[in-house]
Design a protein around this motif. Sequence first.
Motif, PDB file in Angstrom:
ATOM      1  N   SER A   1     -11.485  -3.918  30.791  1.00  0.00           N
ATOM      2  CA  SER A   1     -11.875  -3.889  32.008  1.00  0.00           C
ATOM      3  C   SER A   1     -11.961  -2.403  32.788  1.00  0.00           C
ATOM      4  O   SER A   1     -11.146  -1.689  32.176  1.00  0.00           O
ATOM      5  N   THR A   2     -12.838  -2.380  33.681  1.00  0.00           N
ATOM      6  CA  THR A   2     -12.813  -1.303  34.522  1.00  0.00           C
ATOM      7  C   THR A   2     -13.657  -1.450  35.792  1.00  0.00           C
ATOM      8  O   THR A   2     -14.262  -2.681  36.080  1.00  0.00           O
ATOM      9  N   CYS A   3     -13.879  -0.554  36.547  1.00  0.00           N
ATOM     10  CA  CYS A   3     -14.605  -0.706  38.124  1.00  0.00           C
ATOM     11  C   CYS A   3     -16.002  -0.417  37.765  1.00  0.00           C
ATOM     12  O   CYS A   3     -16.416   0.426  36.833  1.00  0.00           O
ATOM     13  N   ALA A   4     -16.716  -0.928  38.489  1.00  0.00           N
ATOM     14  CA  ALA A   4     -18.256  -0.703  38.323  1.00  0.00           C
ATOM     15  C   ALA A   4     -18.578   0.675  38.507  1.00  0.00           C
ATOM     16  O   ALA A   4     -18.042   1.108  39.370  1.00  0.00           O
ATOM     17  N   GLY A   5     -19.488   1.037  37.762  1.00  0.00           N
ATOM     18  CA  GLY A   5     -19.757   2.483  37.792  1.00  0.00           C
ATOM     19  C   GLY A   5     -18.833   3.347  36.640  1.00  0.00           C
ATOM     20  O   GLY A   5     -19.292   4.420  36.543  1.00  0.00           O
TER      21      GLY A   5
ATOM     22  N   ASN B   1     -19.559   2.835   9.082  1.00  0.00           N
ATOM     23  CA  ASN B   1     -20.719   3.501   9.168  1.00  0.00           C
ATOM     24  C   ASN B   1     -21.658   3.496   7.988  1.00  0.00           C
ATOM     25  O   ASN B   1     -22.631   4.309   7.870  1.00  0.00           O
ATOM     26  N   THR B   2     -21.643   2.173   7.428  1.00  0.00           N
ATOM     27  CA  THR B   2     -22.355   1.840   6.439  1.00  0.00           C
ATOM     28  C   THR B   2     -24.079   1.735   6.762  1.00  0.00           C
ATOM     29  O   THR B   2     -25.066   2.050   6.152  1.00  0.00           O
ATOM     30  N   TYR B   3     -24.261   1.235   7.682  1.00  0.00           N
ATOM     31  CA  TYR B   3     -25.619   0.454   8.396  1.00  0.00           C
ATOM     32  C   TYR B   3     -25.916   1.121   9.534  1.00  0.00           C
ATOM     33  O   TYR B   3     -25.297   2.056  10.235  1.00  0.00           O
ATOM     34  N   ASN B   4     -27.205   0.681   9.958  1.00  0.00           N
ATOM     35  CA  ASN B   4     -28.003   1.301  11.190  1.00  0.00           C
ATOM     36  C   ASN B   4     -27.683   0.208  12.113  1.00  0.00           C
ATOM     37  O   ASN B   4     -27.778  -0.779  12.091  1.00  0.00           O
ATOM     38  N   TYR B   5     -27.226   0.753  13.390  1.00  0.00           N
ATOM     39  CA  TYR B   5     -26.863  -0.306  14.463  1.00  0.00           C
ATOM     40  C   TYR B   5     -27.759  -0.005  15.606  1.00  0.00           C
ATOM     41  O   TYR B   5     -28.065   0.845  16.062  1.00  0.00           O
ATOM     42  N   THR B   6     -27.864  -1.445  16.208  1.00  0.00           N
ATOM     43  CA  THR B   6     -28.735  -1.430  17.237  1.00  0.00           C
ATOM     44  C   THR B   6     -27.983  -2.341  18.413  1.00  0.00           C
ATOM     45  O   THR B   6     -27.334  -3.429  18.058  1.00  0.00           O
ATOM     46  N   TRP B   7     -27.719  -1.899  19.818  1.00  0.00           N
ATOM     47  CA  TRP B   7     -26.869  -2.542  20.780  1.00  0.00           C
ATOM     48  C   TRP B   7     -27.870  -3.125  21.906  1.00  0.00           C
ATOM     49  O   TRP B   7     -28.940  -2.691  22.019  1.00  0.00           O
ATOM     50  N   SER B   8     -27.295  -4.397  22.270  1.00  0.00           N
ATOM     51  CA  SER B   8     -28.194  -4.855  23.326  1.00  0.00           C
ATOM     52  C   SER B   8     -27.019  -5.982  23.919  1.00  0.00           C
ATOM     53  O   SER B   8     -25.995  -6.198  23.568  1.00  0.00           O
ATOM     54  N   PRO B   9     -27.242  -6.078  25.544  1.00  0.00           N
ATOM     55  CA  PRO B   9     -28.494  -5.573  26.210  1.00  0.00           C
ATOM     56  C   PRO B   9     -28.540  -4.055  26.374  1.00  0.00           C
ATOM     57  O   PRO B   9     -27.332  -3.625  26.337  1.00  0.00           O
ATOM     58  N   GLY B  10     -29.490  -3.468  26.580  1.00  0.00           N
ATOM     59  CA  GLY B  10     -29.419  -2.070  26.902  1.00  0.00           C
ATOM     60  C   GLY B  10     -28.895  -1.720  28.112  1.00  0.00           C
ATOM     61  O   GLY B  10     -28.713  -0.365  28.537  1.00  0.00           O
ATOM     62  N   LEU B  11     -28.925  -2.733  29.092  1.00  0.00           N
ATOM     63  CA  LEU B  11     -28.302  -2.349  30.557  1.00  0.00           C
ATOM     64  C   LEU B  11     -26.996  -1.693  30.447  1.00  0.00           C
ATOM     65  O   LEU B  11     -25.975  -2.291  30.107  1.00  0.00           O
ATOM     66  N   GLY B  12     -27.031  -0.400  31.078  1.00  0.00           N
ATOM     67  CA  GLY B  12     -25.586   0.297  31.251  1.00  0.00           C
ATOM     68  C   GLY B  12     -25.270   0.985  30.023  1.00  0.00           C
ATOM     69  O   GLY B  12     -24.267   1.620  30.199  1.00  0.00           O
ATOM     70  N   LEU B  13     -26.062   1.100  29.041  1.00  0.00           N
ATOM     71  CA  LEU B  13     -25.594   2.017  27.833  1.00  0.00           C
ATOM     72  C   LEU B  13     -26.170   3.168  27.720  1.00  0.00           C
ATOM     73  O   LEU B  13     -27.132   3.268  28.270  1.00  0.00           O
TER      74      LEU B  13
ATOM     75  N   GLY C   1     -26.661   3.569  17.331  1.00  0.00           N
ATOM     76  CA  GLY C   1     -25.327   4.729  16.933  1.00  0.00           C
ATOM     77  C   GLY C   1     -24.291   3.815  16.682  1.00  0.00           C
ATOM     78  O   GLY C   1     -23.990   2.585  17.098  1.00  0.00           O
ATOM     79  N   ILE C   2     -23.246   4.469  15.797  1.00  0.00           N
ATOM     80  CA  ILE C   2     -21.784   3.922  15.641  1.00  0.00           C
ATOM     81  C   ILE C   2     -21.102   3.566  16.791  1.00  0.00           C
ATOM     82  O   ILE C   2     -20.324   2.638  17.162  1.00  0.00           O
ATOM     83  N   THR C   3     -21.139   4.532  17.833  1.00  0.00           N
ATOM     84  CA  THR C   3     -20.253   4.435  19.189  1.00  0.00           C
ATOM     85  C   THR C   3     -21.446   4.872  20.237  1.00  0.00           C
ATOM     86  O   THR C   3     -22.350   5.583  20.142  1.00  0.00           O
ATOM     87  N   VAL C   4     -21.199   3.884  21.295  1.00  0.00           N
ATOM     88  CA  VAL C   4     -21.939   4.015  22.648  1.00  0.00           C
ATOM     89  C   VAL C   4     -21.145   3.816  23.614  1.00  0.00           C
ATOM     90  O   VAL C   4     -19.955   3.552  23.911  1.00  0.00           O
ATOM     91  N   ASN C   5     -21.393   4.634  25.079  1.00  0.00           N
ATOM     92  CA  ASN C   5     -20.821   4.413  26.357  1.00  0.00           C
ATOM     93  C   ASN C   5     -21.443   3.393  27.205  1.00  0.00           C
ATOM     94  O   ASN C   5     -22.712   3.407  27.270  1.00  0.00           O
ATOM     95  N   ALA C   6     -20.491   2.417  27.564  1.00  0.00           N
ATOM     96  CA  ALA C   6     -21.048   1.294  28.444  1.00  0.00           C
ATOM     97  C   ALA C   6     -20.752   1.605  29.787  1.00  0.00           C
ATOM     98  O   ALA C   6     -19.565   1.561  30.269  1.00  0.00           O
ATOM     99  N   ASN C   7     -21.651   1.259  30.831  1.00  0.00           N
ATOM    100  CA  ASN C   7     -21.306   1.276  32.168  1.00  0.00           C
ATOM    101  C   ASN C   7     -22.204   0.396  32.917  1.00  0.00           C
ATOM    102  O   ASN C   7     -23.080   0.783  33.670  1.00  0.00           O
ATOM    103  N   PRO C   8     -22.101  -0.785  32.658  1.00  0.00           N
ATOM    104  CA  PRO C   8     -22.921  -1.994  33.250  1.00  0.00           C
ATOM    105  C   PRO C   8     -22.434  -2.343  34.638  1.00  0.00           C
ATOM    106  O   PRO C   8     -21.303  -2.105  34.971  1.00  0.00           O
ATOM    107  N   PRO C   9     -23.214  -2.799  35.378  1.00  0.00           N
ATOM    108  CA  PRO C   9     -23.010  -3.112  36.903  1.00  0.00           C
ATOM    109  C   PRO C   9     -22.290  -4.383  36.930  1.00  0.00           C
ATOM    110  O   PRO C   9     -21.760  -4.682  38.001  1.00  0.00           O
TER     111      PRO C   9
END
Length: 876
Positions: free
Chosen positions: A374-378, A388-400, A405-413
């Motif tokens: 959990s976190t504050c919006a923003g 790290n064996t496969y190719n990765y796709t994250w969804s939804p893309g909102l806030g990413l 990639g293996i690691t992504v940063n999420a900042n959803p509203p």
Amino acid sequence: MMMKKIFCVYVSILFCCLHVEAQSCVSCPTCFTAGSELVTNGNFAFSAPYAYTATAPLVNAIYTALPPVNFGNYSITNNPNTYNSFWCGADHSGGGTMMLMCDGYNGSPTSAWGQYINISTIAPNTNFTFCFYAMNILCPGNLSIDPLIQMYVNGAPLLGTAYTLVENNNQWVLITGTWNSGNTPPANVLLEIATTSYSGSGNDFAIDDISFKACLPSFLTSASNDTAICKGKNVQLLAAGAANYAWAPATGLSSTSTANPVCNVQATTTYTVSISNGLGCTKTESITVTVNQLPAVNLGSDTSICNGNSLILNAGNYIGYQWQNGNTTATINVNNTGTYTVTVSDANGCSNSDAIDVTVNPLPVFNATPAIDSTCAGTSVSLSVSTNTYNYTWSPGLGLSATTGITVNANPPASTTYTVTGTNGFGCTASSTVSLTINALPNAGAGANKTICKKDSIALNGSGGVQYSWLPAGSLSNANIANPKASPQVTTTYTVTVTNINGCTATATMKLKVNALPVVNLGSDTTLCKNIPIVLNGNNNTAYTFLWQNASTNINFTANDSGTYYVQVTDTNNCKNADTVVINYYPSALITLTSSTNKLCIGDSAFVNAGGGVSYNWSPAYAINSTSSANVILYPDSSTTYILTVADSNACQYVDTLAITVFNLPVVNAGADTAFCFGNSVNLLAMGGANYSWLPAAGLSDTAIANPLATPVFTTNYIVHVIDTNGCHNTDSVLLTVHALPIVNLGNDTTLCTTQQITLATAGTFNSYLWQNGDTNATITVNTSAAYILSVVDSNACANTDTVDVTFVVCPPPLLLDSVAPTPFFAKNNASILMTYRLTILQAGCGLLPVLRQFHLQCKTLQTFVTITTVLSMCS
């Protein structure tokens, strides 16, 4: 050649007409039969005489549907006698059709008829019969040159000797010839019918029912019907009924000389078989072998699917299907590794097959986790996967920060569940999910934007949290409360930072607009001239509201008296401002203005007098003799209102107006210039007024009306003077040109012997002539007693007539001169000698006069003047 001519149209028929079947004139050898008619409209089946455009390159063709007037012309009709009284005969075809008639020719040979014939579908070395019916159209009993007729194909004559078309009581005769197409026939042949006669009386003929047909083998034979095969298959062709066979082309045939060859062709082909019988006659027939292509079935390239998926195989749109597993549908659904085969059949009965290999691959295995849940919006949170064996796709893309990639940063509203999809080397995919709770930011509010007038104040309205902080703070009563009081002097945007119970913060802004007070200025205190009001205006903005000292709400206030004036202005923002002004007036002066008249016709003047001031100014400066005098002359040519400005000793100005009405002169129209013949009359017609006066009076029925009758004896220019209801005058003129009648003079009445004739004519050249007998020539030659009348019309369409009486009498036989005394002699050196002779006449009578005249002429030939003294009492 007969005196009268008939036009004949050179025909190359290019269109369809009513067809009446003509009597056949084609004859072929015993083992042949006539082909179809190749001449278009050879029986001239037209509903009326007509003109046509020839397409054949023939010479001396004159095309017209009018009665003929020139030698060597053509016409199409069904009654030659209506064109020439020397012509007789009837159409050969019958049934309301026509025939082509030809007048005589000046040269030879000259084509009378021609037509291009297309024979591109006829075999080589084919005989054609070319024939037609012809008739000498001169009525019986008329002697003339007999026409000579020749037939041509592509410019070469068919008849060894031209056919002589003798006068035969207007009976039709058949003329025929034979032409062979040769080893290499032309695509088109030019047929012509021509006359080879030279000029002379007659040489007139008609032609009808023209025919050109091929002679084709008449024995019965047959070839197999058109057929169709699938590509790669064989078919046997069938022919019968003849002794010899020749097939063409040879492509795909097992033999070209047998009746039933086997055909194995790869593309659609039309075969022609030429057959002949024992009589040496040949005939050609054809058969088309249509080669249908095999159905183009295609299951696609070999492919693979992932475990758990299925694949639909589609064989296309055909009539029948057969899969290796026994299915007979167009599609099947597969989910196992294997080879799949289908055979399809189309509407032509042709079939084809295709196969595809399908491989089933395994799915990837992995898990995904968040750094915190959990976190504050923003605020951003790191998301990652376990391998790290496969190719990765994250969804939804909102806030990413990224979607791969293996690691992504999420900042959803808002709180969001993310799905990560891994793809292995086979392209197969699997998914894992992580949930991230987002604490909402406070719903910070600074209140709605507001507007105040300058020098006013208003309370702000913060909301959405438990703590508040406002910026800028300089114009606020307290920057750390929700509702501080704001008193800015200029428009200001305020920002409030709001904190909620979760410690999350947000900001909001509001704009406080400060409106300036309206500008109000009634001007300085002043003293004005009497009767010149002043319009007071504090502000010209029509969107504002106004309140004057007398409660008026108009934007302007007109001051006529001395006093103090006040106005309060409220602008569109409801901001108010006010101003005052003191007005004083001088006493007024007495101004006078008089005019001799205020109504003028164009070109007239008015005299105007003014008084009561020390200076004067007239406007406009149009049609006035002075703009600065008290007394002026006005002469405008259009209605004008003049403005007089008068200044008194206080420099106060006073204004008066004088309206001058100017009437246009009447628009006079005496009518268009015209011309007519002497002795005729014309009605003049003038318009535009109430009273009329015409000059000159000569030739007019009345000079004081609008429409007098004019009968001038010579060309006259009439002028009309018009007065309208306003008393205004104008004039116009009309020129009447009188053409003299043409002078017709046939001479004096005369008496001639019945053995003589006389040509009657008048001097001059005219547009048309008409004698009492209907003749339209300029001259006529007569030999019968009558009163002869000639009417002529000249280039001005004027007509005149003259009459001459011509009398023919039976004259007595000529008189005989018995003796002359003295004997006539030649004068020496051609001298002229006056002699008196005495004549002795064997027989007396009036017929003596020509004898005397003849003797007188003979004497003059001898250069001797003669005086005849003999007088016969019997001559009247």
